[in-house]
Design an enzyme around this catalytic site. Structure first.
Site, PDB file in Angstrom:
ATOM      1  CG  ASP A  18       2.624  -3.925   2.685  1.00 16.92           C
ATOM      2  OD1 ASP A  18       3.538  -3.693   3.507  1.00 16.92           O
ATOM      3  OD2 ASP A  18       1.516  -3.358   2.714  1.00 16.92           O
ATOM      4  NE  ARG A  19       2.121  -6.548   9.849  1.00 18.53           N
ATOM      5  CZ  ARG A  19       2.282  -6.199  11.119  1.00 18.53           C
ATOM      6  NH1 ARG A  19       3.164  -6.821  11.877  1.00 18.53           N
ATOM      7  NH2 ARG A  19       1.594  -5.191  11.633  1.00 18.53           N
ATOM      8  CG  ASP A  20       0.311  -3.621   8.733  1.00 19.79           C
ATOM      9  OD1 ASP A  20       0.122  -4.741   9.240  1.00 19.79           O
ATOM     10  OD2 ASP A  20       1.057  -2.766   9.242  1.00 19.79           O
ATOM     11  CB  SER A  27      -5.596  -0.106  12.010  1.00 20.82           C
ATOM     12  OG  SER A  27      -5.996   0.930  12.893  1.00 20.82           O
ATOM     13  CG  ASN A  62       7.537   1.042   5.284  1.00 21.34           C
ATOM     14  OD1 ASN A  62       8.610   0.520   5.023  1.00 21.34           O
ATOM     15  ND2 ASN A  62       7.017   2.009   4.538  1.00 21.34           N
ATOM     16  CD  GLN A  63       4.874  -3.128  11.080  1.00 17.62           C
ATOM     17  OE1 GLN A  63       4.299  -2.708  12.081  1.00 17.62           O
ATOM     18  NE2 GLN A  63       4.207  -3.575  10.010  1.00 17.62           N
ATOM     19  CB  SER A  64       6.625   4.219  11.171  1.00 19.32           C
ATOM     20  OG  SER A  64       5.222   4.361  11.086  1.00 19.32           O
ATOM     21  NE  ARG A 111       8.123   5.860   6.402  1.00 18.63           N
ATOM     22  CZ  ARG A 111       7.104   5.273   7.003  1.00 18.63           C
ATOM     23  NH1 ARG A 111       7.311   4.199   7.736  1.00 18.63           N
ATOM     24  NH2 ARG A 111       5.877   5.754   6.881  1.00 18.63           N
ATOM     25  CG  ASP A 138      -2.044  -1.799   1.273  1.00 16.31           C
ATOM     26  OD1 ASP A 138      -0.804  -1.820   1.440  1.00 16.31           O
ATOM     27  OD2 ASP A 138      -2.829  -1.363   2.140  1.00 16.31           O
TER      28      ASP A 138
END
Length: 191
Positions: A18-20, A27, A62-64, A111, A138
């Site tokens: 995952d990225r974030d 954030s 996911n980049q909503s 998603r 995470d």
């Protein structure tokens, strides 16, 4: 889906991140610009160590914020370019980045916790599924999506990880302090 480095052969060792919250600081207000994209200490070095040991690294995110109008596709591309450049400065690389641009109520199959992004990764690398592939996230949805294709769930305590620990984790989930600890484990157990 845009491959950074096209592959002609199936990877012998693949990991999906995952990225974030795994690679960069997360954030609740969303990471909206390359300037806001800040790597978690040790994460890019962990990617480099894995790459140098023959691992292929893919990212599913996911980049909503795209659907919410918080940033556009060009800005997302700039964030991913920054991530890739910083990984390369450490001697690593990210071979594939796939993202879901949809909002939570759009009903898509990509998603997370839906498995669409993971299907794209498997297809890109010519794999029938992700059996035995470490899937690092995470949040519960990261782990659930990867497991639908046979991935091995790895939860990191960074990002939303501490909060996720209060949930019922999927069977077999391994918990690590951060991506660096995941890399340590994999380099020791799967050299």
């Amino acid at each position: 889906m845009s491959p950074i480095f096209p592959h002609l052969a199936k990877p012998s060792k693949l990991i999906v991140l995952d990225r974030d919250g795994v690679i960069n600081e997360d954030s609740d207000a969303f990471v909206k610009t390359p300037e806001e994209w800040t790597p978690i200490a040790g994460s890019l070095e962990a990617i480099a160590r894995l790459c140098q040991a023959g691992w292929t690294v893919a990212v599913a995110t996911n980049q909503s914020g795209l659907a919410r109008g918080l940033f556009d596709a060009s800005t997302l591309g700039d964030m991913h370019l920054k991530m890739q450049q910083l990984a390369m400065e450490q001697g690593g690389r990210i071979d594939l980045i796939v993202h879901c641009p949809h909002g939570p109520d759009d009903g898509c199959d990509c998603r997370k916790p839906e498995p669409g992004l993971f299907r794209r990764i498997a297809s890109h690398f010519g794999l029938p599924d992700l059996a035995g592939v470490p899937v690092v996230g995470d949040s519960l949805r990261d782990l659930q999506a990867g497991m639908l294709l046979g991935g091995e769930p790895c939860l990191v305590r960074t990002g939303k990880g501490e909060r996720t620990l209060r949930s019922e984790l999927p069977p077999g989930t391994q918990v690590f302090d951060d991506l660096s600890a995941v890399a340590d484990h994999l380099l020791e157990s799967r050299p």
